[in-house]
Scaffold this motif. Sequence first.
Motif: not given
Length: 176
Positions: A108-116, A138-149
């Motif tokens: 469920n990471a959000e792709l960086l190019n789609r992140f606003s 730390v990943v679990s405690a984060s509000d979100g995860v960004l992934e570089i395509p």
Amino acid sequence: MRKLKNEELNRLDVKAFKEAKKTPLVIVLDNIRSLNNIGSVFRTADAFLVEKIYLCGITATPPHKDIRKTALGATESVSWEYRKDTLELVAQLKLDGFQVISVEQAENAELLNRFSVDPSMKYALVLGNEVKGVDQEVVSASDGVLEIPQYGTKHSLNISVSAGIVIWDLWSKMNP
């Protein structure tokens, strides 16, 4: 075209940098081994007026000749602080109003190019160890995860390259 000389670039001096309005962004380095990667992140943070860098766990701290080698003085301009426990820091940053985002490959990471970006938010980017990445807790405690395509054969990018891509992307979205 003629290349510009350093004195023609109109860069801030350290005093002016410290007084300048910062990008509402902090960087959290979670157990980074390479001193050169640390220095490179400092240099990128300087380029985009990042508010602060947190050095956590085994991440080395300035002054160190190998950090200085790639930071080229950015350890003097960019504010930084050492914290032993990344998870405790993440909890504190959230209490301080930061949206904490791990840069990682995860479900469920959000792709960086789609992140606003939300212009009313402050962001904390967590970048992880060169081999293990950001710690799962730390990943679990984060509000979100960004992934570089990525579209090639390799599974990851160097930490300093990842930092440069994500910092630039967020900065450009915050400063259209």
